[in-house]
Write a protein that holds these residues in place. Structure first.
Motif, PDB file in Angstrom:
ATOM      1  N   THR A   6       0.847  -1.200   0.000  1.00  0.00           N
ATOM      2  CA  THR A   6       0.000   0.000   0.000  1.00  0.00           C
ATOM      3  C   THR A   6       0.876   1.241   0.000  1.00  0.00           C
ATOM      4  O   THR A   6       2.027   1.227   0.476  1.00  0.00           O
ATOM      5  CB  THR A   6      -0.945   0.046   1.219  1.00  0.00           C
ATOM      6  N   VAL A  40      -4.108   4.221  -0.988  1.00  0.00           N
ATOM      7  CA  VAL A  40      -5.103   4.434   0.070  1.00  0.00           C
ATOM      8  C   VAL A  40      -5.161   5.912   0.452  1.00  0.00           C
ATOM      9  O   VAL A  40      -4.135   6.610   0.460  1.00  0.00           O
ATOM     10  CB  VAL A  40      -4.809   3.572   1.337  1.00  0.00           C
ATOM     11  N   TYR A  50      -8.575  -1.236   7.052  1.00  0.00           N
ATOM     12  CA  TYR A  50      -7.129  -1.027   6.902  1.00  0.00           C
ATOM     13  C   TYR A  50      -6.398  -1.299   8.223  1.00  0.00           C
ATOM     14  O   TYR A  50      -5.306  -1.869   8.233  1.00  0.00           O
ATOM     15  CB  TYR A  50      -6.838   0.404   6.407  1.00  0.00           C
TER      16      TYR A  50
END
Ligand SMILES: N[C@@H](CCC(=O)N[C@@H](CS)C(=O)NCC(=O)O)C(=O)O
Length: 212
Positions: A6, A40, A50
């Motif tokens: 991420t 994100v 998350y």
């Protein structure tokens, strides 16, 4: 199985490569592993889905084949242990390369991050101007010590390793501070890191996200 990491949907550094996904991208590039990136938002990073991956709501995370990791130290150690190219094979040099990873994260990065936080959150406080030289001096002390160790070696301990990858990544945060001016061998060390093809690819990939 595909590796997915991420990264910020939009990095606060505007694509200067200082967000910590860059060091993970760099490690994956060094060992030749393809990866995907899930971007994100700040809002999504603090939501339960998350937080189940990263308890502190931060980037980056690493996912592969059911394994979920957070903390760049753990992620890069995992990559370096699983794939050749970032750690020596012999046990003692291997342990020393890991020691340099820890030195980067536990000894060098904390005063750098504290200075950054002070500049963001304490600007405008009456004592900020007095505190900043103290924070600078803490960093300078570590830079002098690291510079003395490095001397005229190209890398910290033998061939380029995950220890160098982490140390260069941490020191890059100081590039615009002027604090590297007194330690030319460290500035040259950073330049050697930035010049590695794998670093260039990692930098370009994060920049493509942030400077479309
Ligand atoms: N110790 C963590 C630090 C991770 C970290 O601080 N990530 C930053 C971006 S570089 C972040 O997500 N900041 C947003 C926040 O903390 O809310 C690591 O090395 O992975």
């Amino acid at each position: 199985m595909t590796i997915t990491i991420t990264a910020f949907e939009r990095s606060p550094d505007g694509g200067r490569g200082l967000a910590r996904d860059t060091r993970v991208r760099w490690a994956l590039e060094e060992v030749g592993q393809p990866y995907e990136v899930r971007l994100v938002s700040f809002k999504a990073m603090k939501e339960p889905a998350y937080l189940a991956l990263q308890p502190f709501g931060q980037i980056p995370t690493f996912e592969e084949d059911g394994l979920v990791l957070f903390e760049t130290g753990a992620i890069i150690l995992h990559i370096a242990q699983r794939h050749r190219g970032l750690l020596p094979d012999a046990p003692e040099p291997r342990a020393r390369a890991m020691a340099w990873m820890f030195a980067a994260l536990n000894t060098i990065e904390p005063p750098i991050v504290e200075r950054e936080a002070a500049q963001i959150t304490e600007r405008g406080k009456p004592w900020h101007a007095e505190r900043l030289p103290m924070l600078d001096e803490r960093i300078r002390t570590r830079l002098r010590q690291l510079s003395a160790w490095l001397g005229d070696r190209p890398w910290l301990d033998g061939a380029f390793s995950a220890g160098d990858l982490m140390m260069v990544s941490v020191l890059l945060r100081l590039k615009s501070s002027g604090l590297l001016d007194d330690v030319p061998n460290l500035a040259a060390y950073l330049a050697r890191g930035e010049d590695r093809p794998a670093y260039r690819r990692a930098y370009a990939a994060q920049r493509a996200v942030n400077v479309p």
